[in-house]
Design a protein around this motif. Structure first.
Motif, short mmCIF file in Angstrom:
data_model
loop_
_atom_site.label_atom_id
_atom_site.label_comp_id
_atom_site.label_asym_id
_atom_site.label_seq_id
_atom_site.Cartn_x
_atom_site.Cartn_y
_atom_site.Cartn_z
N ARG A 106 56.33 19.27 11.07
CA ARG A 106 55.97 18.00 10.31
C ARG A 106 56.50 17.86 9.09
O ARG A 106 56.86 16.65 8.36
N TRP A 107 56.52 19.12 8.53
CA TRP A 107 57.31 19.29 7.23
C TRP A 107 58.72 18.81 7.10
O TRP A 107 59.19 18.09 6.38
N LEU A 108 59.47 19.43 8.32
CA LEU A 108 60.83 19.24 8.15
C LEU A 108 61.05 17.78 8.74
O LEU A 108 61.90 17.14 8.04
N ALA A 109 60.14 16.99 9.46
CA ALA A 109 60.30 15.55 9.50
C ALA A 109 60.10 14.83 8.24
O ALA A 109 60.92 13.79 8.10
N MET A 110 59.28 15.08 7.40
CA MET A 110 58.96 14.52 6.37
C MET A 110 60.52 14.67 5.25
O MET A 110 60.75 13.67 4.86
N ALA A 111 60.74 16.06 5.14
CA ALA A 111 62.07 16.03 4.49
C ALA A 111 63.15 15.40 5.01
O ALA A 111 64.15 14.86 4.20
N GLN A 112 63.33 15.17 6.28
CA GLN A 112 64.63 14.69 7.00
C GLN A 112 64.35 12.81 6.45
O GLN A 112 65.51 12.32 6.36
N THR A 113 63.16 12.39 6.70
CA THR A 113 62.92 11.14 6.44
C THR A 113 63.16 10.64 4.98
O THR A 113 63.81 9.75 4.83
N LEU A 114 62.82 11.42 3.97
CA LEU A 114 62.96 11.20 2.63
C LEU A 114 64.46 11.67 2.01
O LEU A 114 64.80 10.98 1.22
N ASN A 115 64.84 12.82 2.54
CA ASN A 115 66.05 13.47 2.11
C ASN A 115 66.28 13.42 0.60
O ASN A 115 67.20 12.76 0.16
N LEU A 116 65.32 13.98 -0.01
CA LEU A 116 65.37 13.46 -1.51
C LEU A 116 66.27 14.43 -2.21
O LEU A 116 66.75 14.32 -3.13
N ALA A 117 66.73 15.56 -1.42
CA ALA A 117 67.82 16.33 -2.20
C ALA A 117 69.05 15.61 -2.27
O ALA A 117 70.09 15.80 -3.19
N LYS A 118 69.45 14.65 -1.42
CA LYS A 118 70.58 13.82 -1.69
C LYS A 118 70.16 12.47 -2.28
O LYS A 118 70.70 12.12 -3.28
N ASN A 119 68.93 11.91 -2.01
CA ASN A 119 68.60 10.53 -2.56
C ASN A 119 67.92 10.43 -3.83
O ASN A 119 68.10 9.76 -4.54
N GLY A 120 67.43 11.88 -4.20
CA GLY A 120 66.74 11.96 -5.64
C GLY A 120 65.91 10.92 -5.85
O GLY A 120 65.11 10.17 -4.96
#
Length: 250
Positions: A106-120
């Motif tokens: 679920r953590w990976l899915a959340m990170a992929q959905t938001l992609n904050l490393a790229k989108n900030g």
């Protein structure tokens, strides 16, 4: 909280079948959409994100993590704030990053959905994402109501939605909802958790073919078996403690 969800509170299997109907879901969500508390919650989220100077500052606000976690199916995020920040700031495209190393996908899915490393921070300010988060909050509220009315039904619905995403019993064990439903449905004692991960996987492999989760009928039967076993036990049901404890006015 106004209205009610479902109509078969005394029988968990019937309650689950009723709640699974698209027409019932639409009615429930339409009612929930009219309740003012979730609108207030999203307004506070938007204000917090708009005031944040950068993504790190935004993720230090427990209200932001509470909305993200609740809406995206990981309500524990606000309680595990340090881990949540590390996961959400990591690059999900890097298979060596923290989200990929955690057993709970679920953590990976959340990170992929938001992609904050790229989108900030602009990613959290995106109106489309905020609309999706609102839909997630409404769905979470519905499951919370169902769970309060008939323990286990909220979990069963989420299991029905997410089961096909698990391709191994290790993934089943790593997801609290899948783990809870499958182990109780199979009558596997909760004490199995004290064993090594390898021993737990072997125990599940001996009892359950994970490929069955790709079959909607098998998933339905597993969910109903879980509800039947849960209703026969004295264990308390699941449920959400809500958003208010994170400073959100609901």
């Amino acid at each position: 909280m106004s209205g009610s969800v479902g109509s078969f509170g005394a029988n968990p299997v019937l309650a689950f079948r009723q709640a699974s109907k698209a027409a019932q879901e639409a009615r429930d969500l339409a009612r929930i959409a009219k309740e003012p508390d979730l609108s207030r919650t999203m307004a506070q989220f938007k204000l917090a994100v708009d005031k944040a100077g950068d993504i790190k500052a935004a993720l230090r606000d427990p209200r932001v993590l509470a909305v993200l976690g609740t809406a995206l199916g990981l309500p524990e995020a606000a309680e595990q704030a340090g881990l949540a920040r590390q996961v959400l700031l990591a690059d999900p495209a890097n298979t060596a990053s923290l989200p990929h190393r955690l057993s709970d996908k679920r953590w990976l899915a959340m990170a992929q959905t938001l992609n904050l490393a790229k989108n900030g921070i602009e990613g959290l300010r995106d109106p489309k994402l905020q609309a999706n988060l609102m839909e997630g909050l409404k769905a979470a509220r519905r499951r919370e109501e169902l769970e309060a009315k008939t323990p286990g039904v909220g979990d069963a619905l989420l299991f029905q939605q997410k089961a096909a995403g698990a391709t191994s019993n290790l993934e089943v064990l790593g997801n609290p909802i899948l783990r809870r439903v499958v182990t109780r449905a199979l009558g596997i004692p909760q004490e199995i958790a004290v064993q090594s991960v390898e021993a737990q996987v072997r125990a599940l492999d001996n009892r359950f073919d994970v490929a069955k989760l790709q079959n909607p009928r098998e998933v339905q039967k597993m969910a109903e078996r879980y509800l039947t076993n849960l209703s026969l036990s004295t264990a308390p049901g699941g449920g959400s403690a809500g958003l208010a404890r994170y400073g959100l006015k609901v």
